[in-house]
Enzyme design. Structure first.
Site, PDB file in Angstrom:
ATOM      1  CE  LYS A 105      22.933  30.326   1.679  1.00 12.87           C
ATOM      2  NZ  LYS A 105      22.709  31.700   2.135  1.00 12.87           N
ATOM      3  CE1 TYR A 146      27.813  34.415   4.687  1.00 20.62           C
ATOM      4  CE2 TYR A 146      28.369  32.128   4.219  1.00 20.62           C
ATOM      5  CZ  TYR A 146      28.236  33.168   5.118  1.00 20.62           C
ATOM      6  OH  TYR A 146      28.526  32.956   6.442  1.00 20.62           O
TER       7      TYR A 146
HETATM    8  P1  FAS Z   1      13.753  22.871  14.350  1.00 20.33           P
HETATM    9  O1  FAS Z   1      14.319  21.469  14.361  1.00 20.33           O
HETATM   10  O2  FAS Z   1      14.595  23.999  14.820  1.00 20.33           O
HETATM   11  O3  FAS Z   1      12.405  22.919  15.220  1.00 20.33           O
HETATM   12  C1  FAS Z   1      11.475  21.857  15.165  1.00 20.33           C
HETATM   13  C2  FAS Z   1      10.739  21.861  16.490  1.00 20.33           C
HETATM   14  O4  FAS Z   1       9.726  20.846  16.438  1.00 20.33           O
HETATM   15  C3  FAS Z   1      11.664  21.511  17.662  1.00 20.33           C
HETATM   16  O5  FAS Z   1      11.515  22.467  18.684  1.00 20.33           O
HETATM   17  C4  FAS Z   1      11.181  20.129  18.092  1.00 20.33           C
HETATM   18  O6  FAS Z   1      11.300  19.931  19.479  1.00 20.33           O
HETATM   19  C5  FAS Z   1       9.729  20.143  17.655  1.00 20.33           C
HETATM   20  N1  FAS Z   1       9.153  18.820  17.399  1.00 20.33           N
HETATM   21  C6  FAS Z   1       9.751  17.754  16.822  1.00 20.33           C
HETATM   22  N2  FAS Z   1       8.878  16.713  16.754  1.00 20.33           N
HETATM   23  C7  FAS Z   1       7.707  17.154  17.300  1.00 20.33           C
HETATM   24  C8  FAS Z   1       6.454  16.552  17.521  1.00 20.33           C
HETATM   25  N3  FAS Z   1       6.208  15.285  17.150  1.00 20.33           N
HETATM   26  N4  FAS Z   1       5.478  17.290  18.118  1.00 20.33           N
HETATM   27  C9  FAS Z   1       5.715  18.585  18.473  1.00 20.33           C
HETATM   28  N5  FAS Z   1       6.899  19.206  18.287  1.00 20.33           N
HETATM   29  C10 FAS Z   1       7.878  18.489  17.706  1.00 20.33           C
HETATM   30  N6  FAS Z   1      21.610  25.993  10.475  1.00 20.33           N
HETATM   31  C11 FAS Z   1      22.436  27.002  10.122  1.00 20.33           C
HETATM   32  O7  FAS Z   1      22.060  27.813   9.266  1.00 20.33           O
HETATM   33  N7  FAS Z   1      23.685  27.126  10.713  1.00 20.33           N
HETATM   34  C12 FAS Z   1      24.117  26.252  11.695  1.00 20.33           C
HETATM   35  O8  FAS Z   1      25.221  26.364  12.213  1.00 20.33           O
HETATM   36  C13 FAS Z   1      23.280  25.190  12.093  1.00 20.33           C
HETATM   37  N8  FAS Z   1      23.672  24.308  13.074  1.00 20.33           N
HETATM   38  C14 FAS Z   1      22.829  23.278  13.410  1.00 20.33           C
HETATM   39  C15 FAS Z   1      23.175  22.336  14.413  1.00 20.33           C
HETATM   40  C16 FAS Z   1      22.318  21.286  14.746  1.00 20.33           C
HETATM   41  C17 FAS Z   1      22.722  20.266  15.813  1.00 20.33           C
HETATM   42  C18 FAS Z   1      21.073  21.147  14.094  1.00 20.33           C
HETATM   43  C19 FAS Z   1      20.144  19.988  14.422  1.00 20.33           C
HETATM   44  C20 FAS Z   1      20.715  22.075  13.110  1.00 20.33           C
HETATM   45  C21 FAS Z   1      21.579  23.145  12.772  1.00 20.33           C
HETATM   46  N9  FAS Z   1      21.224  24.091  11.815  1.00 20.33           N
HETATM   47  C22 FAS Z   1      22.030  25.108  11.450  1.00 20.33           C
HETATM   48  C23 FAS Z   1      19.976  24.015  11.162  1.00 20.33           C
HETATM   49  C24 FAS Z   1      18.960  24.617  12.069  1.00 20.33           C
HETATM   50  O9  FAS Z   1      19.294  25.933  12.382  1.00 20.33           O
HETATM   51  C25 FAS Z   1      17.636  24.470  11.376  1.00 20.33           C
HETATM   52  O10 FAS Z   1      17.722  24.817  10.003  1.00 20.33           O
HETATM   53  C26 FAS Z   1      16.538  25.263  12.025  1.00 20.33           C
HETATM   54  O11 FAS Z   1      16.500  24.919  13.376  1.00 20.33           O
HETATM   55  C27 FAS Z   1      15.240  24.931  11.300  1.00 20.33           C
HETATM   56  O12 FAS Z   1      14.215  25.361  12.069  1.00 20.33           O
HETATM   57  P2  FAS Z   1      12.866  24.499  12.148  1.00 20.33           P
HETATM   58  O13 FAS Z   1      12.450  24.131  10.776  1.00 20.33           O
HETATM   59  O14 FAS Z   1      11.956  25.290  13.011  1.00 20.33           O
HETATM   60  O15 FAS Z   1      13.258  23.112  12.833  1.00 20.33           O
HETATM   61  C1  PHB Z   2      27.443  29.887  13.506  1.00 21.20           C
HETATM   62  O1  PHB Z   2      27.001  29.036  14.292  1.00 21.20           O
HETATM   63  O2  PHB Z   2      27.803  31.035  13.862  1.00 21.20           O
HETATM   64  C2  PHB Z   2      27.561  29.521  12.046  1.00 21.20           C
HETATM   65  C3  PHB Z   2      27.371  28.197  11.657  1.00 21.20           C
HETATM   66  C4  PHB Z   2      27.487  27.866  10.318  1.00 21.20           C
HETATM   67  C5  PHB Z   2      27.794  28.863   9.388  1.00 21.20           C
HETATM   68  C6  PHB Z   2      27.974  30.173   9.779  1.00 21.20           C
HETATM   69  C7  PHB Z   2      27.866  30.512  11.120  1.00 21.20           C
HETATM   70  O3  PHB Z   2      27.924  28.528   8.071  1.00 21.20           O
END
Ligand code: FAS
Ligand code: PHB
Length: 389
Positions: A296, A384
Site C-alpha cells: 500500500k 488488496y
Molecule cells: P519517497 O521516500 O519514495 O521519495 C521522497 C524523495 O524525497 C526521495 O527521493 C528523497 O531523496 C527526497 N527527499 C527527502 N528529503 C528531502 C529534502 N529535504 N529535500 C529534497 N528532497 C528530499 N511500498 C510498497 O508498496 N511495497 C514495498 O515493498 C515497499 N518497500 C519499501 C522499502 C523501503 C526500504 C522503503 C523506505 C519504502 C518501501 N515502500 C514500499 C514504500 C515506498 O514504496 C513508498 O511508499 C514510496 O516510495 C512513497 O513515495 P514518495 O512519497 O515519493 O516518497
Molecule cells: C515487491 O517488492 O514485489 C512487493 C513488496 C511488498 C508487497 C508486494 C510486493 O506487499
C-alpha cells in the site's frame, strides 16, 4: 526562481504530481536531495493498484508499464504446509499490475525530461517559508550557492525523513505510530519466480513473500530480527530461511541464485494529521508509512497525488478552492483504510515475540476462515486491489 507549485522530493509522489500538473499546463519545480542515479537505485514496491496504473496513464507515462507490467488476477496465501488462492475477479473487476517502483520512477523521469520538466538534483538545506501566507517560498542550496523559489503552493513529497512534515508546527501536528518487532530482509535474484503470482506465507518459523519483477527477476522477502544487518545474511542462509517459511510443495520448486540486491526494511505504521498547513500540502511517505505487507505504500502515495492534483487544478484553473480546502480530510479517509489493511495483514501473517499458543490458534483460525469464506475473500480482494478514490 518562480513557479506555481514548488515540489520537494523526486520520488513517485513528487514526480507523478509534477507530471500530472504539466498535462494541465500548470508549472512546477521539483527539488531532490539525492542524485537521479541514487533515486533510481532504490528497490522498493512491486505491486500497482489499478488506480495507480490509471493515474500513470493519465500522466502519459504508462506505455512501458502496459507492455511489460504483469496483470495479476489473484494472490496466494500460505499457512504452514498448505496454501490457497484468492481470485480477485470473483469479487471485484480490478486486477493489480506487477511492475517495480524503480521502473515507475524511471518512466516518470523520462516523461518529465520529454516535457521539459524542471528538476533540480542534489540540493541541500531545503526550507519552506511563509506557508501560511499566499506567497510561500522555498530556500535551498545547490553547489553550495543559496537559491530561492517563489511559488503559490508547496507540495511536500519528501518522504518520511524529509523537511515538509516538520514544517508544520509540532503543536498543530497529531502523529500516530506503531512499530513492529521485526523487519523484512529482501533479496533480488536473477532467477525465475517460484510461482506466477505472489505468495504471502505465514508459518511457525516466520513470514515470507515470493514476488517478482519479470520472468527472470525474482523478489523475495523473509521476516527478520529487527537488529539484523543485510550484510550478516549469506545468500545460502537466506534461501534456507525462505524455504523453511514456505509450504514444502512451493519450497521444492524454488530456484535459488546469487542475490543482486539485499536490504532490510524496518516496519512501521505512521500517520501525521493534518496533511496540509496553509499552502503546504503533504503527499505520500511525507505524511504516512505502512508496513509493506499490503503493498500500500506507493499506492497510497498515488491516491494522495490524485486528490492533490485535482484540488490544485480546480483552484488554479477554475478558482474553486473547495477540494483544496478539504484535501487533508479527503486524503486521510483513504490513508487510514490503507493503514488498517496493512496493519491487519501484517498482524495476521507474521510471528510476534512472546506470542502465546492461543495467539497462534487465532492466527490459524483467521487464515482458515479466509480460506473458506467468500465474504472474507471479497473484503481481502477489495482492499488488496485498492479501494476506490
Ligand atoms: P519517497 O521516500 O519514495 O521519495 C521522497 C524523495 O524525497 C526521495 O527521493 C528523497 O531523496 C527526497 N527527499 C527527502 N528529503 C528531502 C529534502 N529535504 N529535500 C529534497 N528532497 C528530499 N511500498 C510498497 O508498496 N511495497 C514495498 O515493498 C515497499 N518497500 C519499501 C522499502 C523501503 C526500504 C522503503 C523506505 C519504502 C518501501 N515502500 C514500499 C514504500 C515506498 O514504496 C513508498 O511508499 C514510496 O516510495 C512513497 O513515495 P514518495 O512519497 O515519493 O516518497
Ligand atoms: C515487491 O517488492 O514485489 C512487493 C513488496 C511488498 C508487497 C508486494 C510486493 O506487499
Amino acid at each position: 526562481m518562480k513557479t506555481t507549485v514548488a515540489i520537494i522530493g523526486a520520488g513517485p509522489s513528487g514526480l507523478l504530481l509534477s507530471q500530472l500538473l504539466a498535462t494541465r499546463g500548470i508549472d512546477s519545480i521539483v527539488l531532490e536531495r539525492q542524485s537521479k542515479a541514487h533515486v533510481l537505485g532504490r528497490i522498493r514496491a512491486g505491486v500497482l493498484e489499478s488506480g495507480t496504473v490509471d493515474l500513470l496513464r493519465q500522466a502519459g507515462c504508462a506505455d512501458r508499464l502496459t507492455r511489460e507490467g504483469q496483470v495479476h488476477d489473484g494472490v496466494v496465501l500460505a499457512d504452514g504446509d498448505t496454501q490457497f488462492r484468492i481470485n480477485f475477479s470473483d469479487h471485484i473487476d480490478r486486477p493489480v499490475v506487477v511492475y517495480g517502483q524503480t521502473e515507475v520512477t524511471r518512466d516518470l523521469f523520462d516523461a518529465r525530461a520529454a516535457s521539459g520538466g524542471h528538476l533540480i538534483f542534489e540540493v541541500g538545506n531545503v526550507a519552506i517559508h511563509d506557508a501560511k501566507t499566499d506567497a510561500p517560498y522555498v530556500t535551498f542550496e545547490k553547489d553550495g550557492k543559496p537559491d530561492r523559489i517563489d511559488c503559490a503552493y508547496v507540495a511536500g513529497c519528501d518522504g518520511f525523513h524529509g523537511v515538509s512534515r516538520k514544517t508544520i508546527p509540532a503543536d498543530i501536528r497529531r502523529e500516530y505510530e506503531k512499530t513492529y518487532p521485526f523487519g523484512w530482509l529482501g533479496v533480488l535474484s536473477e532467477t525465475p519466480p517460484v510461482h506466477d503470482e505472489l505468495i504471502y506465507a505465514s508459518s511457525d518459523t516466520g513470514f515470507a513473500l515470493c514476488s517478482m519483477r519479470h520472468a527472470t527477476l525474482s523478489r523475495y522477502y523473509i521476516q527478520c530480527d529487527i537488529n539484523d544487518r543485510a550484510e550478516d545474511w549469506a545468500d545460502d542462509a537466506f534461501w534456507t530461511a525462505l524455504k523453511q517459511n514456505l509450504p514444502p510443495e512451493t519450497a521444492a520448486k524454488l530456484i535459488t541464485g546469487p542475490s543482486i540486491e539485499k536490504s532490510i526494511a524496518p516496519l512501521r505504521s505512521f500517520v501525521t494529521e493534518p496533511m496540509q498547513w496553509g499552502r503546504l500540502f503533504l503527499c505520500g511517505d511525507a505524511a504516512h508509512i505502512v508496513p509493506p505487507t499490503g503493498a500500500k505504500g506507493l499506492n497510497t502515495a498515488a491516491s494522495d497525488v490524485h486528490y492533490l492534483f485535482h484540488a490544485l487544478q480546480d483552484q488554479i484553473l477554475n478558482g474553486d478552492s473547495q477540494a483544496l480546502d478539504h484535501y487533508s480530510e479527503t486524503a486521510l479517509a483513504r490513508v487510514w483504510k490503507a493503514e488498517r489493511f496493512s496493519w491487519w495483514l501484517t498482524s495476521l501473517m507474521h510471528q510476534f515475540p512472546q506470542q502465546s499458543a492461543f495467539d497462534q490458534r487465532m492466527r490459524r483460525a483467521e487464515l482458515d476462515f479466509l480460506r473458506s469464506n467468500t465474504a472474507a475473500q471479497s473484503v481481502f480482494a477489495q482492499n488488496y486491489v485498492g479501494l476506490p478514490y
